[in-house]
Design a protein around this motif. Structure first.
Motif, PDB file in Angstrom:
ATOM      1  N   CYS A   1      38.384  32.796  24.984  1.00  0.00           N
ATOM      2  CA  CYS A   1      38.218  32.172  23.666  1.00  0.00           C
ATOM      3  C   CYS A   1      39.553  31.797  23.024  1.00  0.00           C
ATOM      4  CB  CYS A   1      37.438  33.097  22.724  1.00  0.00           C
ATOM      5  SG  CYS A   1      38.287  34.633  22.320  1.00  0.00           S
ATOM      6  N   ASP A   2      40.579  31.573  23.861  1.00  0.00           N
ATOM      7  CA  ASP A   2      41.888  31.219  23.298  1.00  0.00           C
ATOM      8  C   ASP A   2      42.083  29.713  23.168  1.00  0.00           C
ATOM      9  OD1 ASP A   2      42.167  30.465  25.938  1.00  0.00           O
ATOM     10  OD2 ASP A   2      43.830  31.834  26.383  1.00  0.00           O
ATOM     11  N   GLY A   3      41.065  28.940  23.539  1.00  0.00           N
ATOM     12  CA  GLY A   3      41.147  27.490  23.404  1.00  0.00           C
ATOM     13  C   GLY A   3      41.793  26.793  24.589  1.00  0.00           C
ATOM     14  N   HIS A   4      42.267  27.550  25.564  1.00  0.00           N
ATOM     15  CA  HIS A   4      42.902  26.959  26.744  1.00  0.00           C
ATOM     16  C   HIS A   4      41.929  26.918  27.914  1.00  0.00           C
ATOM     17  CE1 HIS A   4      46.718  27.061  24.660  1.00  0.00           C
ATOM     18  NE2 HIS A   4      46.625  28.370  24.492  1.00  0.00           N
ATOM     19  N   LYS A   5      42.029  25.883  28.696  1.00  0.00           N
ATOM     20  CA  LYS A   5      41.171  25.736  29.855  1.00  0.00           C
ATOM     21  C   LYS A   5      41.608  26.694  30.945  1.00  0.00           C
ATOM     22  CE  LYS A   5      39.334  22.250  33.047  1.00  0.00           C
ATOM     23  NZ  LYS A   5      39.389  20.818  33.454  1.00  0.00           N
ATOM     24  N   GLU A   6      40.628  27.369  31.577  1.00  0.00           N
ATOM     25  CA  GLU A   6      40.962  28.315  32.640  1.00  0.00           C
ATOM     26  C   GLU A   6      41.169  27.565  33.954  1.00  0.00           C
ATOM     27  OE1 GLU A   6      37.932  29.218  30.624  1.00  0.00           O
ATOM     28  OE2 GLU A   6      39.594  29.912  29.374  1.00  0.00           O
ATOM     29  N   VAL A   7      42.392  27.556  34.425  1.00  0.00           N
ATOM     30  CA  VAL A   7      42.720  26.881  35.685  1.00  0.00           C
ATOM     31  C   VAL A   7      43.367  27.900  36.618  1.00  0.00           C
ATOM     32  CG1 VAL A   7      43.999  25.033  36.793  1.00  0.00           C
ATOM     33  CG2 VAL A   7      43.070  24.699  34.491  1.00  0.00           C
ATOM     34  N   ILE A   8      42.817  28.052  37.798  1.00  0.00           N
ATOM     35  CA  ILE A   8      43.360  29.001  38.778  1.00  0.00           C
ATOM     36  C   ILE A   8      44.366  28.254  39.664  1.00  0.00           C
ATOM     37  CG2 ILE A   8      42.791  30.478  40.747  1.00  0.00           C
ATOM     38  CD1 ILE A   8      40.064  30.955  39.388  1.00  0.00           C
ATOM     39  N   ARG A   9      45.616  28.557  39.499  1.00  0.00           N
ATOM     40  CA  ARG A   9      46.679  27.852  40.216  1.00  0.00           C
ATOM     41  C   ARG A   9      47.305  28.694  41.333  1.00  0.00           C
ATOM     42  NH1 ARG A   9      47.523  26.159  34.761  1.00  0.00           N
ATOM     43  NH2 ARG A   9      47.313  23.888  34.531  1.00  0.00           N
ATOM     44  N   GLU A  10      47.193  30.006  41.234  1.00  0.00           N
ATOM     45  CA  GLU A  10      47.824  30.887  42.222  1.00  0.00           C
ATOM     46  C   GLU A  10      46.768  31.386  43.205  1.00  0.00           C
ATOM     47  OE1 GLU A  10      50.296  33.882  40.332  1.00  0.00           O
ATOM     48  OE2 GLU A  10      50.420  32.599  38.544  1.00  0.00           O
ATOM     49  N   LYS A  11      46.676  30.706  44.341  1.00  0.00           N
ATOM     50  CA  LYS A  11      45.612  30.981  45.304  1.00  0.00           C
ATOM     51  C   LYS A  11      45.685  32.396  45.862  1.00  0.00           C
ATOM     52  CE  LYS A  11      43.583  29.325  49.634  1.00  0.00           C
ATOM     53  NZ  LYS A  11      43.683  28.322  50.743  1.00  0.00           N
ATOM     54  N   THR A  12      46.880  32.830  46.241  1.00  0.00           N
ATOM     55  CA  THR A  12      47.020  34.162  46.832  1.00  0.00           C
ATOM     56  C   THR A  12      46.637  35.252  45.836  1.00  0.00           C
ATOM     57  OG1 THR A  12      48.784  33.419  48.315  1.00  0.00           O
ATOM     58  CG2 THR A  12      48.621  35.787  47.925  1.00  0.00           C
ATOM     59  N   ALA A  13      47.085  35.085  44.598  1.00  0.00           N
ATOM     60  CA  ALA A  13      46.761  36.062  43.555  1.00  0.00           C
ATOM     61  C   ALA A  13      45.251  36.120  43.334  1.00  0.00           C
ATOM     62  CB  ALA A  13      47.470  35.708  42.256  1.00  0.00           C
ATOM     63  N   PHE A  14      44.610  34.960  43.360  1.00  0.00           N
ATOM     64  CA  PHE A  14      43.163  34.930  43.149  1.00  0.00           C
ATOM     65  C   PHE A  14      42.428  35.583  44.313  1.00  0.00           C
ATOM     66  CE2 PHE A  14      38.960  32.832  43.311  1.00  0.00           C
ATOM     67  CZ  PHE A  14      38.474  33.281  42.080  1.00  0.00           C
ATOM     68  N   GLU A  15      42.899  35.363  45.529  1.00  0.00           N
ATOM     69  CA  GLU A  15      42.270  35.990  46.693  1.00  0.00           C
ATOM     70  C   GLU A  15      42.353  37.510  46.594  1.00  0.00           C
ATOM     71  OE1 GLU A  15      44.162  34.350  50.121  1.00  0.00           O
ATOM     72  OE2 GLU A  15      42.957  32.505  50.104  1.00  0.00           O
TER      73      GLU A  15
END
Length: 227
Positions: free
Chosen positions: A153-167
């Motif tokens: 709810c911070d008004g920013h779009k959630e974009v996953i840019r760090e693939k390794t971190a997400f894995e």
């Protein structure tokens, strides 16, 4: 013409006759069974079956082994161990938890990521919060800075840019959902970073400090972990 009464004596005689015939048949069968050596044959077959490993019999007859409890995953708080874990997959609740861990704790240590995941799971198990991962994570979303997890709810779009971190955080999410509980937060249902000091922190019991996060438990409510 007289009618013959068959209601008592004749009926009893028939019953006794049938019983005698049945007893004679059993006795004859027993003699045949003993004379033919079937008793010894059955004993040999039973001995052979007893010698067959239980696993083979189960596989042959397709017996289910679902009643056997699986050994809980032993969690190790290292990136090397996490990288050795199979790629994680799942449905909506898995996706919600993986996303939350990415935006809330991807910069934390592996132990810190498990701690945040544990807090979210504790909320699901608490009567104070919704009873699903997605509902817990998105509670209050839509009101700017009034949600439970700021990134929603911070008004920013959630974009996953760090693939390794997400894995990696996805693996943490899957492990925790599959029951790899660690108890490292001692039933905490709240946390905040060391950079802030929210007013609510004074009302709760501090349970742990892991990485840059402090963890708290609201003792007015009990979770399945600390009941």
């Amino acid at each position: 013409m007289a009618v013959r009464d068959l209601s008592s004596g004749d009926t009893l005689m028939k019953i006794l006759t049938v019983a005698a015939v049945f007893a004679a048949a059993l006795a004859a069968a027993k003699d045949v069974y003993a004379d033919s050596g079937l008793d010894a044959l059955f004993k040999r077959e039973q001995s052979t079956l007893n010698a067959v490993p239980t696993g083979r019999l189960n596989n042959f007859f397709n017996f289910s082994r679902s009643d056997k409890k699986s050994k809980p995953t032993e969690v190790k708080y290292t990136k090397a161990w996490l990288d050795s874990v199979p790629v994680a997959k799942g449905g909506d609740n898995f996706a919600c938890l993986a996303e939350a861990l990415y935006f809330e704790a991807r910069g934390e240590t592996v132990k810190g990521q498990f701690a945040v995941a544990e807090v979210i799971m504790n909320r699901v198990k608490s009567s104070q919060f919704p009873n699903s991962l997605c509902a817990v994570i998105n509670q209050g979303t839509g009101r700017k800075y009034q949600c439970q997890f700021t990134y929603t709810c911070d008004g920013h779009k959630e974009v996953i840019r760090e693939k390794t971190a997400f894995e990696r955080v996805s693996k943490v999410a899957r492990l925790v959902m599959d029951g790899a509980t660690t108890g490292i937060t001692d039933g905490a249902t709240y946390y905040h970073t060391t950079a802030v000091r929210p007013r609510w922190s004074k009302s709760f019991t501090k349970t742990a400090r892991i990485g840059v996060h402090l963890f708290y438990r609201d003792d007015r409510f009990r979770t399945a972990l600390n009941n």
